[in-house]
Write an enzyme that holds these catalytic residues in place. Sequence first.
Site, PDB file in Angstrom:
ATOM      1  N   GLU A 283       0.814  -1.220   0.000  1.00 29.02           N
ATOM      2  CA  GLU A 283       0.000   0.000   0.000  1.00 29.02           C
ATOM      3  C   GLU A 283       0.847   1.269   0.000  1.00 29.02           C
ATOM      4  O   GLU A 283       0.302   2.373   0.061  1.00 29.02           O
ATOM      5  CB  GLU A 283      -0.957  -0.023   1.191  1.00 29.02           C
ATOM      6  CG  GLU A 283      -2.000  -1.108   1.055  1.00 29.02           C
ATOM      7  CD  GLU A 283      -2.843  -1.324   2.312  1.00 29.02           C
ATOM      8  OE1 GLU A 283      -3.924  -1.910   2.199  1.00 29.02           O
ATOM      9  OE2 GLU A 283      -2.395  -0.909   3.414  1.00 29.02           O
TER      10      GLU A 283
ATOM     11  N   LYS B  73       5.871  -1.791   1.792  1.00 32.83           N
ATOM     12  CA  LYS B  73       5.175  -2.177   3.026  1.00 32.83           C
ATOM     13  C   LYS B  73       5.133  -3.690   3.154  1.00 32.83           C
ATOM     14  O   LYS B  73       5.389  -4.254   4.203  1.00 32.83           O
ATOM     15  CB  LYS B  73       3.766  -1.584   3.002  1.00 32.83           C
ATOM     16  CG  LYS B  73       3.001  -1.712   4.314  1.00 32.83           C
ATOM     17  CD  LYS B  73       1.596  -1.125   4.173  1.00 32.83           C
ATOM     18  CE  LYS B  73       0.863  -1.163   5.502  1.00 32.83           C
ATOM     19  NZ  LYS B  73      -0.572  -0.855   5.354  1.00 32.83           N
TER      20      LYS B  73
END
Length: 768
Positions: free
Chosen positions: A490, A602
Amino acid sequence: MNQDYIKPNEWSIIEEGFNSEKVKSSESLFSIGNGAMGQRANFEETYTGPTFQGSYIAGVYYPDKTRVGWWKNGYPEYFAKVLNAPNWIGINVLINGDKLDLHSCKEVSKFKRELNMQEGWLSRSFEAVLLNNVKIKVDTKRFLSLELDEVGAISYNVTPLNSAVKITYIPYIDAGITNEDTNWDDQFWDVLNVSQNNQQSFIEARTMKTHFYTCTFMESRLFIDNDEVITGCNNEQTTNFISCNYQQEIKQNQTFTIHKFGGYVVDRNHKKEALVAAAKETLDKAVSFGFDALLEMQKQSWAKIWKMSDISIEGDVKAQQGIRFNIFQLNQTYLGTDASLNIGPKGFTGEKYGGSTYWDTEAYCIPFYMATKDQSVARTLLEYRYEHLEKAIENAAKLGFTNGAALYPMVTMNGEECHNEWEITFEEIHRNGAIAFAIFNYYRFTEDYSYIPEKGLEVLIGIARFWQQRATFSSDKEKFMILGVTGPNEYENNINNNWYTNYIAKWCINYALENIDIVKNDHISDYIRIKEKVNFSDEELKAMKNVADNMYFPYSEKHNIFLQQDGFLDKELITVANLDKSQRPINQKWSWDRILRSPYIKQADTLQGFYMFENDFSTEELERHFDFYEPFTVHESSLSPCVHSIQAAKLGRMEQAYEFYLRTSRLDLDDYNHEVEEGLHTTSMAGTWMSIVEGFGGMRVLNNTLSFSPKIPKEWSSYSFKVNFRQQVITVNVNQNGANFELEGNKEINILVNGESVKVLPNNLLTV
């Protein structure tokens, strides 16, 4: 710096010494649940210091109206909130009229809190000097019953140490509660009635908008030095609160005990007009058993769970504590007894992330439940998505998709999308692939094909239709593109041709087409029913196949790797090793704009694809991709370290695999991401189980055969786990010299160990 105040212990989470700055973190870590309800580890008595009060009922939620700067077509109208439910654990404690409050006591000593995972209870003990100079000793124990899952029980004991005193216990239930997480500060509960019947108290309330009817209840029993005291109580009530007042003169060193029974009944399980009667019946049963007998039943219930799901590690207490904490919290959150429930990302430990269901369930949790419970539990999780198929079709239609294309929500309670960050709601569409992959994974592990013709094929067709329509044909490249997406990573939004998204889209279409053929050949009546219901044609299937066969995948000839997405190499490729530690975690230190322009990941999308579809790639390909992407990965997703641990183990990099294992297993215990006070990372805990069973144990299903490639970290002397594979339970024990396999039951099984076929006979130890 990670926190380190939790004492290493094989079966318990232990905190020693009172520190008000750690109260909210401990409220998360010591949370308890039983699948039907759960609560943060708030103190029973008054506490005026910083605290995050939270009690939650499974399946009860509020549709909090979306709050956005400006509205976009297709936006969800609400964000489903896990609701803080009426509080039933409260017991005000007065000593000679002064209220016990650890925040204002003159002195607190010998403070100890313990979450006993083996037996399923939470205890707390301390000595305190109050403002009136009375010194007391307090011991408490509480649990949420697995046997009677609408009931919790508390034993609260006070012993005056320096004088005789008057002790007042005021147990109460309180519906005047608020959510920590709310968009508009709405009132979520409408209290309908407050009543009392002898020692029993009831608050009937319903949620605003969703109209879940609930009854919160309590009843108490009192003891002096274990002898029951028969006494009446002074009742006090307001429009949303009810309490009972019990007073007793207690000599020095005598112990005054209250046993409080409380909990919830809900109209999901009872008629709404009969909730008080149901609560009364539940209380009568709980009180007739009594605290000690209920606790004994709790120990037996947990013993049954641990018999199948435990992973035992010898020689590394922190690693052992970590995996048991993860297994414990998963079982506290979901037990598979209610098909309308699912596994929330925070379980019953906090309110962040709102809804109850993310793609985490299909990608991470189903393997744990398949292998540690009866396969019907995993099938129930698949059926949950089938029940929401019409909503998934509606969700896709809101975004302009047609002809029964289905887009499953990123976040949901009832099948409707309720996540309202545009880059996730509209773009993190890879979640659709996890739903289809779970169907494949279930069949691969259980060999139960019946779900696909009965229900699963309709889901697969809806998902394949979505991918076909979402792909865009590029006349320049003569390939199909998937534009404007967010992958599992993300930290990159609105990018084109995310490799993982494109790969899973191609796979989903091919898997749907493959199963249409199987059902057509082997389940003709189901095929006719489904074809009539969803109305597909040969032309449509050909068009789907064309998209799958001509999907574009970004690739770097220079590095000989698939790229996460178009343009990844245009970033300034500075590795995490060269990132100043004071800048971590970047999601708390950097602007979003800076994160999006950085190369930092991430969770590595490409490695997620290599994990799920590892049979499509060679070990050499995995190694190249791991070596390229891992140095840019900051692991600020709880779902990241477990996949890296599994892949490092496969590559024989045991030090790295072990390091990632510790990170995933102790993510919350050591608070790696500095956010544990908001609640635990429940769904990623299943990834911790996978990192041992699939990582170190090397468990796979290859050529329809259960396979193991056992490895062991040098820090461990041995580890063992069980898997329930097609109704046969195999115990795997790995030590520094080799591996043992033992089979329960009366039927032999062939397995693969390091690629070699071996036969395991029932109740007969096989050593490799």
